[in-house]
Each structure stands twice: as C-alpha cells, then as structure tokens.
Design a protein around this motif. Sequence first.
Motif, short mmCIF file in Angstrom:
data_model
loop_
_atom_site.label_atom_id
_atom_site.label_comp_id
_atom_site.label_asym_id
_atom_site.label_seq_id
_atom_site.Cartn_x
_atom_site.Cartn_y
_atom_site.Cartn_z
N PHE A 48 46.37 29.52 46.19
CA PHE A 48 46.31 30.99 46.11
C PHE A 48 47.13 31.62 47.24
CE2 PHE A 48 44.28 35.09 47.13
CZ PHE A 48 44.49 35.73 45.92
N ASN A 49 47.07 31.07 48.44
CA ASN A 49 47.84 31.62 49.56
C ASN A 49 49.34 31.45 49.35
OD1 ASN A 49 45.74 32.64 51.18
ND2 ASN A 49 45.29 30.61 51.99
N LEU A 50 49.74 30.32 48.77
CA LEU A 50 51.16 30.12 48.46
C LEU A 50 51.62 31.10 47.38
CD1 LEU A 50 51.37 26.21 48.49
CD2 LEU A 50 52.35 27.79 50.17
N TYR A 51 50.76 31.31 46.40
CA TYR A 51 51.06 32.28 45.34
C TYR A 51 51.19 33.68 45.93
CZ TYR A 51 49.49 35.84 42.01
OH TYR A 51 49.34 37.00 41.28
N SER A 52 50.27 34.04 46.84
CA SER A 52 50.30 35.36 47.48
C SER A 52 51.57 35.54 48.31
CB SER A 52 49.07 35.54 48.36
OG SER A 52 47.88 35.44 47.60
N TYR A 53 51.97 34.48 49.00
CA TYR A 53 53.20 34.53 49.81
C TYR A 53 54.41 34.75 48.90
CZ TYR A 53 57.01 33.10 52.87
OH TYR A 53 58.19 33.07 53.59
N PHE A 54 54.46 34.05 47.79
CA PHE A 54 55.57 34.20 46.85
C PHE A 54 55.63 35.64 46.32
CE2 PHE A 54 56.82 34.34 42.36
CZ PHE A 54 58.14 33.91 42.45
N MET A 55 54.47 36.21 45.96
CA MET A 55 54.44 37.56 45.43
C MET A 55 54.87 38.59 46.46
SD MET A 55 53.46 37.27 42.26
CE MET A 55 52.84 38.87 41.76
N VAL A 154 39.41 37.16 50.23
CA VAL A 154 38.79 37.19 48.91
C VAL A 154 37.36 36.66 48.98
CG1 VAL A 154 38.86 36.22 46.58
CG2 VAL A 154 40.97 37.03 47.66
N VAL A 155 37.19 35.50 49.60
CA VAL A 155 35.87 34.87 49.69
C VAL A 155 34.90 35.79 50.43
CG1 VAL A 155 34.56 32.94 50.63
CG2 VAL A 155 36.80 32.53 49.57
N GLU A 156 35.32 36.35 51.55
CA GLU A 156 34.45 37.22 52.34
C GLU A 156 34.09 38.49 51.57
OE1 GLU A 156 36.00 35.97 56.84
OE2 GLU A 156 36.65 37.85 55.91
N SER A 157 35.05 39.05 50.85
CA SER A 157 34.80 40.28 50.10
C SER A 157 33.80 40.05 48.99
CB SER A 157 36.12 40.81 49.51
OG SER A 157 37.03 41.17 50.53
N PHE A 158 33.89 38.89 48.34
CA PHE A 158 33.00 38.61 47.22
C PHE A 158 31.66 38.04 47.64
CE2 PHE A 158 37.00 38.21 44.41
CZ PHE A 158 36.99 39.59 44.21
N ILE A 218 35.56 35.92 38.51
CA ILE A 218 36.01 35.55 39.86
C ILE A 218 35.03 36.01 40.94
CG2 ILE A 218 37.85 35.82 41.57
CD1 ILE A 218 39.83 35.97 39.21
N PRO A 219 34.68 37.30 41.03
CA PRO A 219 33.72 37.71 42.07
C PRO A 219 32.34 37.09 41.87
CG PRO A 219 34.14 39.52 40.56
CD PRO A 219 35.15 38.46 40.26
N LEU A 220 31.92 36.92 40.62
CA LEU A 220 30.61 36.32 40.35
C LEU A 220 30.59 34.86 40.80
CD1 LEU A 220 29.91 37.82 36.81
CD2 LEU A 220 28.85 38.48 38.97
N TYR A 221 31.70 34.16 40.60
CA TYR A 221 31.81 32.76 41.01
C TYR A 221 31.64 32.63 42.52
CZ TYR A 221 34.19 28.38 42.22
OH TYR A 221 34.51 27.15 42.75
N PHE A 222 32.37 33.46 43.27
CA PHE A 222 32.30 33.36 44.73
C PHE A 222 30.97 33.87 45.28
CE2 PHE A 222 36.90 33.00 44.21
CZ PHE A 222 37.18 31.96 45.08
N PHE A 223 30.37 34.84 44.60
CA PHE A 223 29.11 35.40 45.09
C PHE A 223 27.94 34.42 44.90
CE2 PHE A 223 25.23 37.96 44.58
CZ PHE A 223 25.24 38.66 45.79
N PHE A 224 27.91 33.76 43.74
CA PHE A 224 26.76 32.90 43.43
C PHE A 224 26.96 31.44 43.82
CE2 PHE A 224 25.97 36.42 40.43
CZ PHE A 224 24.66 36.71 40.79
N LEU A 225 28.21 30.98 43.91
CA LEU A 225 28.43 29.56 44.16
C LEU A 225 28.99 29.27 45.54
CD1 LEU A 225 29.89 28.47 40.69
CD2 LEU A 225 27.54 28.35 41.50
#
Length: 226
Positions: A48-55, A154-158, A218-225
Amino acid sequence: MSWFTKTFSSTMGRKIIMSITGLFLCSFLVVHLIGNLQLFYDDGGAAFNLYSYFMANNIVIRIMEIVLLLGFLFHIYDAIVLTRKNKAARPIEYAEVRPQENSTWSSRNMGLLGTVILVFLIIHLWNFFVPARFGGLEGVVIEGAEYENLYVRVVESFQIWWYVLIYVLAMVALAYHLIHGFQSGFQTLGLDHKKYTPFIQMFGYAFSVIVCLGFAIIPLYFFFLY
C-alpha cells in the motif's frame, strides 16, 4: 463560442455535464478501490505504501488529480444549479403529492445523499490526502528506501469508532446515489432503449453495491480485526 456557452448553460446541457462527470467519477471509484485493496496484503503495509508513493509521484496521476478535482467541482456545481432551477420552476407544491408512487427514494433525495458524500469527502481528504501530499506522515523503510507510511495512518484512523461509522454511512449514501445516478446518466446521454436499459439498470445496481461494499469493508476490517 456563444452556442457552446448557451448549450451547456441550459438545463439539458447541465444534465449532460452531470452525466459525463458522474460516469467519469465512477471510473475513478474503481481505480481507487483497486488501489485500496493493497491494504489487505499481509506485508505490514509495504504494498500500500509503494502504491501511495507511485500515486503521489507519477506526473500522469498528478495531472489526472486536477482533472478529477474539476470533475467533482463541475458535478457539484451543476447539481446545485439544477436543484435551484427545479425549485424555481415549481415554487408551489401540488395540493396532493405522492412521489413514492412514481419515483425511488434515492431519486427524491439525491441532494441529501450528495451532501453526505461531500462532507465525508472533505473529512477523508483532510485525513489522508493532505498528509500524503503535503507531509506529516512518519517514514518507513521498504527494500532499503524510505517512504511515507500512509498505511499506519489508515490503521490508526480505522481504530476510531466514529470515523468508521461516518465512513460506512457515507458508503451507504454513495451506493444509493450511484444506483440512481448510473441509470440516469445513461438516460440523459440518450443511451436508453428497452433492449439494453434493463441491463444498464442491473449493471448499475451491481456496480453501486459491489464498489461501495468494497470500500465499506476496509474500515470494518481494520476496526474489528486489528
């Protein structure tokens, strides 16, 4: 250029702009969702970080961001203008109105749905896009090179329940907005026929549900898992 100005400042012209920008924004949703799916890789956020850097550093993507912003602005502006024109054309309501008999809930509440989406978009951009483009993120080393760690953001926000709730509710609003807007866009552009309109309706419904469900997971995944 007077014919161009007159055409696209008319009610029909604005509806055409609404349709074109709306369908363009649908394509953006697909690309954005595919990119966000990198979050599910079990690699500590490297993909995800590599993708974000590319974008953030690809010149073509940066130009498309400007086009995307203009698409949003035109879409929102025309929606406001058309809503005002519709109200001005019928300042007095009919004595007896049963809108539920000849229209869907989403078609009657596109303004409300659009407002919810706009508020969410502002919060979302401030939380993710602004730090990613203008700094404020901690660094992470991937394959010997340092990148901004948007994954941690992302993880912290969710992990924040109210942000997850806003995100999910916004995706519900977006789904309803798309369900009506997808078919309406094709109809405005003249792509309306008894042979393929049912397919457009079915595809638009499936597209709206699948894409928005993909974002909401996505947010539900990080919030519950996590």
